[in-house]
Structures are given as C-alpha cells and as structure tokens.
Scaffold this active site. Structure first.
Site, mmCIF file in Angstrom:
data_model
loop_
_atom_site.group_PDB
_atom_site.id
_atom_site.type_symbol
_atom_site.label_atom_id
_atom_site.label_comp_id
_atom_site.label_asym_id
_atom_site.label_seq_id
_atom_site.Cartn_x
_atom_site.Cartn_y
_atom_site.Cartn_z
ATOM 1 N N LYS A 62 -66.605 43.725 -24.220
ATOM 2 C CA LYS A 62 -67.854 42.960 -24.261
ATOM 3 C C LYS A 62 -69.049 43.895 -24.151
ATOM 4 O O LYS A 62 -70.048 43.719 -24.854
ATOM 5 C CB LYS A 62 -67.870 41.900 -23.156
ATOM 6 C CG LYS A 62 -66.922 40.743 -23.460
ATOM 7 C CD LYS A 62 -66.838 39.764 -22.309
ATOM 8 C CE LYS A 62 -65.939 38.586 -22.661
ATOM 9 N NZ LYS A 62 -65.638 37.763 -21.491
ATOM 10 N N LYS A 71 -66.468 32.975 -33.206
ATOM 11 C CA LYS A 71 -67.895 32.648 -33.073
ATOM 12 C C LYS A 71 -68.738 33.905 -33.178
ATOM 13 O O LYS A 71 -69.821 33.896 -33.736
ATOM 14 C CB LYS A 71 -68.150 32.007 -31.697
ATOM 15 C CG LYS A 71 -67.804 30.558 -31.630
ATOM 16 C CD LYS A 71 -67.766 30.086 -30.187
ATOM 17 C CE LYS A 71 -66.341 29.966 -29.717
ATOM 18 N NZ LYS A 71 -66.092 29.816 -28.316
ATOM 19 N N LYS A 99 -60.548 37.897 -38.509
ATOM 20 C CA LYS A 99 -60.214 36.833 -37.550
ATOM 21 C C LYS A 99 -61.409 35.890 -37.394
ATOM 22 O O LYS A 99 -62.539 36.357 -37.248
ATOM 23 C CB LYS A 99 -59.889 37.461 -36.189
ATOM 24 C CG LYS A 99 -59.662 36.437 -35.087
ATOM 25 C CD LYS A 99 -59.642 37.075 -33.706
ATOM 26 C CE LYS A 99 -60.366 36.193 -32.720
ATOM 27 N NZ LYS A 99 -59.825 35.680 -31.593
#
Ligand code: ADP
Ligand code: TRP
Length: 323
Positions: free
Chosen positions: A112, A195, A192
């Site tokens: 992240k 979002k 893939k």
C-alpha cells in the site's frame, strides 16, 4: 460453524468482488449448519478514505449491496464495524501482545505504501484491527481472497500470543477459507479487475455506463471471419463466467469457428450480466429508496452480534485487569 468476513467500503463493488467473495458468502450462508457474520469494514477504510461524507455513503452502499446480492439479514448477521465500539478496544488489548516484528513483515502495508498510501500508524496496525474483528465473534472460518492469507496468519499468531500471555484459551484461533477454484476475474484492460486499477465492471452501475464499459473491453484485431484466440482472451474469460454450463459449447463455438465479431460477443456478455444481476439490481434500487430499512438491518445485526461480543470482552477485560 461460525463464518465471518468483511469488505472495506472503499469503492463500488465489481464482478471480481462478486465471484471472488460475495458468492462464497452466500453459498456458506445457505448451508444451515453455518452462522454467518458479515460486516462493513469502515474503520479499515479510514486508512485510505479521508472524507467523512464519502465513507458514510460508501458504507451504506456496501451494506445495501450485501442485501441486494442475497446476504439474508435474517439468516446472517450484517453489521457495520464502527457500530461495535468494542472492536477498537479489543484491538488495543491485542496490540499490547503483538510483536513489532510481526507487523514489520506485513506485505500489505508495504504494497500500500508503495502505491502511494500515506504510511500512518493506522495503516501499519491494520492487521491488529482485523484480528480484533475476527476474534471478537469467536469465528471458526474466515472466507477471504488469497491476498488476505498473511492477515489471517497474523490473526492466529496474535490470538495465540494473547492466550499465552494470559495463560488461558480465551480467544478462538480461526482458520482461513481460501477457495482455490476462485479464478482471478480479469478487468476490461486484461489485468486483474480491481477498484484501484480503474478497470472494473460495477455490478450496480447504470445500464448505459455498464454498456460503455463492456464495449470497451480490450480485444485483439482478429478479423470477424476468423477463429478467435481463447487463451488470454478477456472477453472469453468473462463470457465463461457468466454463461450457463448448458449454453457454453455454443458460445465457445463463436470463438473457435469464426464468423462472429467481438462487438456481437460483447453484446451477448452485457445481456448475460444484466440477466445474472437483474434481480439484484432491481432490489438494489429499492434499497436506495428505503435507506431506513438498511439502517435497521445494521442496527439489528449489531444487536445480534452483541451477545458473543459481550462474553468475549468480559473475559478479556477480566484477564487483562481492566474495565
Ligand atoms: P479491490 O482489488 O477491487 O480493491 P478488494 O481488495 O476490496 O478488491 O477485495 C474484496 C474481495 O474481493 C476479496 O476477497 C478479493 O479476493 C475479491 N476480489 C477482488 N478482486 C477480484 C478479482 N479480480 N477476482 C477475484 N476476486 C477478487
Ligand atoms: N482486509 C480485508 C480486505 O481488504 C477486509 C477485512 C477487514 C476483513 N477485516 C476483516 C476480511 C476480517 C475478513 C475478516 O479485503
């Protein structure tokens, strides 16, 4: 068997979320031997969403999406994480037995941060909050995607550390449920579907928008008259997900025999998506007009979860010597 899982309200649900997660929740719910706890992980989403209005609206949407997609509020317990004030309380207790090294080895935190998410303490401690979600209802099994495997291992380690510290088997050590047959659903660009890649087909997008997205699925330049490749073909993979088994040989032939253009196949896919989710889309619209019902489901879910949560917290507070 007590089953628990959560979805972060960080954006609109897409067909990857459906095939990879929600469909499993519904299948597990339909086995009467199971007791399902499904929640909206809004406290987790605070690590990425910094607008209160947006987070509140997204949380409502995920709850309504769950209900529209057949998570039955009578059979399963549906609730919002932030309605359970004991979750962050347990997370604190767990954090006092969680070794720093365990969190430092976390892949998700590093991924992240490398994607540009601000490295806050909340983001670092995300797995401890997730452990609290799971341990507070004494879940036996947690259905998740492969990306969450490490978080489940951390949960087990943290539960064991707590039990060891206080010398009693207080917390139930859960197991993950990762279904190997769940394929990765490709997005409209062939990567893939996610979002965060902006390549999704949203389950509840307005029809016109969905049509536009389906029509922009990436395809190769094989002429209409010729057979089309099937390996690595996004349209083929998506059609396979949505086509009923009995009709599959006929659809497959459209690719292997030639004579059908990609435009026509895309129309077929759109039709199948609208059929598959037709009922859910209709229910979802109704729920938008009856927000009070969704709120009531969440309120009742919180109440129903309260019994086991009360027992677990009383035990934890007693052994920790607090509260
Ligand atoms: P996103 O990548 O869109 O942010 P999440 O990380 O919120 O999705 O995933 C929620 C659930 O949906 C997880 O269980 C995850 O494994 C599943 N999931 C997400 N994208 C896909 C996909 N493309 N194919 C299959 N399952 C997926
Ligand atoms: N971390 C999960 C995800 O990003 C969401 C989540 C939060 C969760 N708490 C959980 C999943 C507890 C299962 C159990 O998808």
């Amino acid at each position: 068997m007590r089953i628990l899982s959560g979805v972060q309200p960080s954006g609109n649900l897409h067909i990857g979320n459906f095939f990879g997660a929600i469909r499993q929740f519904v299948a597990l719910q339909n086995d009467r031997a199971n007791e399902g706890y499904y929640f909206v992980a809004d406290l987790h989403a605070m690590t990425t969403i910094k607008s209160g209005a947006e987070l509140r609206e997204n949380s409502f949407k995920v709850a309504a999406d769950y209900i529209a997609l057949d998570l039955d509020p009578e059979r399963s317990v549906l609730y919002r994480q932030s309605d359970v004030a004991e979750v962050p309380e347990l997370a604190w207790m767990l954090s006092t037995v969680t070794p720093m090294g365990l969190l430092q080895r976390g892949h998700s935190y590093k991924d992240k941060v490398s994607k540009g998410i601000t490295p806050t303490h909340g983001l670092f401690a995300y797995p401890v909050l997730m452990a609290a979600d799971i341990l507070i209802v004494r879940a036996d099994k947690v259905p998740v995607g492969r990306d969450q495997k490490q978080h489940l291992e951390m949960t087990r380690n943290i539960a064991a550390a707590f039990n060891q510290t206080y010398g009693e088997p207080i917390l139930k050590v859960p197991e993950e449920l990762i279904l190997p047959e769940v394929a990765v659903v490709p997005g409209i660009d062939g990567q893939k579907m996610s979002k965060s890649y902006g390549n999704t087909l949203e389950i509840f997008a307005p029809e016109g928008e969905l049509r536009k997205r389906v029509m922009s699925i990436i395809t190769d330049s094989t002429p209409v008259s010729e057979p089309k490749p099937t390996r690595g073909n996004t349209l083929y993979a998506l059609l396979k997900l949505f086509t009923p088994a009995a009709q599959w040989p006929e659809t497959k032939r459209l690719f292997t025999e030639g004579g059908t253009g990609y435009g026509e196949m895309k129309k077929r896919l759109l039709g199948l998506i609208l059929d598959t989710f037709g009922e859910a889309r209709r229910r979802r619209e109704e729920l938008d007009r009856d927000r009070a019902y969704v709120e009531e489901v969440l309120r009742r879910g919180r109440e129903r979860a309260g019994k086991v949560i009360g027992q677990v917290m009383a035990h934890c507070r007693r052994v920790c010597g607090v509260g």
